[in-house]
Design an enzyme around this catalytic site. Structure first.
Site, PDB file in Angstrom:
ATOM      1  N   CYS B 112       0.817  -1.267  -0.135  1.00  0.00           N
ATOM      2  CA  CYS B 112       0.279  -0.269  -0.289  1.00  0.00           C
ATOM      3  C   CYS B 112       0.442   1.262  -0.144  1.00  0.00           C
ATOM      4  CB  CYS B 112      -0.843  -0.026   1.137  1.00  0.00           C
ATOM      5  SG  CYS B 112      -2.098  -1.288   1.699  1.00  0.00           S
ATOM      6  N   HIS B 237      -2.998   7.109   2.578  1.00  0.00           N
ATOM      7  CA  HIS B 237      -3.643   6.036   2.401  1.00  0.00           C
ATOM      8  C   HIS B 237      -4.905   5.627   3.337  1.00  0.00           C
ATOM      9  CE1 HIS B 237      -4.007   2.049   1.326  1.00  0.00           C
ATOM     10  NE2 HIS B 237      -3.373   1.673   1.885  1.00  0.00           N
ATOM     11  N   ASN B 267     -10.471   0.102   0.701  1.00  0.00           N
ATOM     12  CA  ASN B 267      -8.597   0.013   0.609  1.00  0.00           C
ATOM     13  C   ASN B 267      -8.363  -0.655  -1.023  1.00  0.00           C
ATOM     14  OD1 ASN B 267      -5.964  -0.178   0.531  1.00  0.00           O
ATOM     15  ND2 ASN B 267      -5.882  -1.120   2.177  1.00  0.00           N
TER      16      ASN B 267
END
Lengths: 77, 312
Positions: B112, B237, B267
């Site tokens: 990520c 994020h 996500n």
């Protein structure tokens, strides 16, 4: 004892937005103070910072009430 | 020479999977998902749509906005944990599809935090004077590595792509500071298992993320010689609203100064920061000269952050 309880209470009031009067030793975070699982993780993190200690996952899972938290911290100190 | 972002683009699959849809797939509830994650729905790519397809679409938008021709790209970096296959890489596939003949190409694997790793890598080549235009793409088809029977993880992830063209900008614009980091000792908390399913220890990852996001934000602000009050916008994020909120609180920013797209897309790993960047620019939330902090964390464990003064 008084000092630890006072510091723990302040963190709980700030984090969960509850009344100081409701933060009793026997109060359960999830049942009485409206915390969900992530709130409890965040509380544990703040206690770690405040009391400069590490609380393992295993121990953290056993902390269900305000009294559990206070006792745990005092036993570690 | 200062490196900055010349243009951005994104691609979002059409198919929407709502929390109510998930209620029919695993034992969960809309209310549980919303309060724990902030996610309301996510996008899922079609079976025959792979990371390379989404990456190309996002890249084309970024090149157009940057007014840079594909033939003028010197380097293509694709951050993904879900490449079409191990090789050829997604970066090579999109090099062909874009017609970016001059560009070298490689994929970056930092989960990520991959887009942050990509932007910082691109910045080095620009500021050394080696290259002029670096395309950085964050793309994921996380639906392909999600265990749809695991209620702990099935509710979290989505698919999508975001891209940025990194290139030279004026001295008073561009990337002011960065931080990259890794902690392999935490690898066990977030990983792909032998069945190719994402496994996560939610509690450990949550604790790591809350601490690291806040820390990295403060570090890049300090490195840039700025203070918290100088930050105009935060793009964290988009993993979980509760983690994002913790970072925002650390920076003492009001709610409206933090990007939030997690409710719509879930996500999307390496894609989440560039997707959010595109949406905030479109909404007029980020203006020329603004100080923007971007911060990501992910499996590895890895993390990365930049502070950038927006504009060319």
């Amino acid at each position: 004892m008084a000092d630890t309880l006072e510091r723990v209470t302040k963190i709980i009031v700030d984090r969960l937005g509850v009344d100081e009067a409701d933060v009793k030793l026997e109060a359960s975070f999830k049942e009485d103070l409206g915390a969900d699982s992530l709130d409890v993780v965040e509380l544990v993190m703040e206690l770690e910072d405040e009391f400069d200690m590490e609380i393992s996952d295993e121990d953290a899972e056993k902390i269900a009430t305000v009294g559990d938290a206070v006792n745990y911290i005092q036993n570690q100190q | 020479m200062k490196a900055g972002i010349l243009g951005v683009g994104r691609y979002i699959p059409e198919k929407v999977l709502t929390n109510h849809d998930l209620e029919k797939m695993v034992e969960t509830s809309d209310e549980w998902i919303r309060t724990r994650t902030g996610i309301e729905e996510r996008r899922i790519a079609a079976d025959d749509v792979f990371s390379s397809h989404m990456a190309v679409a996002a890249a084309k938008n970024a090149l157009e906005q940057a007014e840079v021709a594909a033939e003028d790209l010197d380097m293509i970096l694709v951050a993904t944990v879900t490449p079409d296959q191990s090789f050829p890489t997604v970066s090579c596939m999109i090099q062909e599809q874009l017609g970016a003949k001059k560009a070298c190409a490689m994929d970056i694997s930092a989960a990520c935090a991959g887009f942050m790793y990509g932007v910082v890598t691109g910045k080095q080549f620009i500021e050394s004077g080696t290259y002029k235009h670096v395309l950085v793409v964050g793309v994921e088809k996380l639906s392909s590595i999600t265990d749809w029977e695991d209620r702990n993880t099935a509710v979290l992830f989505g698919d999508g792509a975001g891209a940025a063209v990194v290139g030279p900008v004026s001295d008073d614009r561009g990337i002011l500071s960065f931080e990259l980091g890794a902690d392999g000792t935490g690898g066990q908390h977030l990983y792909l298992n032998e069945k190719r399913h994402t496994i996560m220890n939610g509690r450990e990852v949550f604790k790591f993320a809350v601490r690291q996001m806040g820390e990295s934000c403060v570090n890049v602000i300090e490195k840039a010689g700025l203070s918290k009050e100088d930050v105009d916008f935060l793009i964290p994020h988009q993993a979980n609203i509760r983690i994002m909120e913790a970072a925002r609180e650390r920076l003492e920013l009001p709610v409206e100064k933090m990007s939030k797209t997690v409710h719509k897309y879930g996500n999307t790993s390496a894609a989440s920061i560039p997707i959010s960047l595109v949406e905030e620019l479109e909404a007029g939330k980020i203006k020329d000269g603004d100080v923007v902090v971007m911060v990501g964390f992910g499996g590895g464990l890895t993390w990365g952050a930049i502070a950038i003064r927006w504009g060319r």
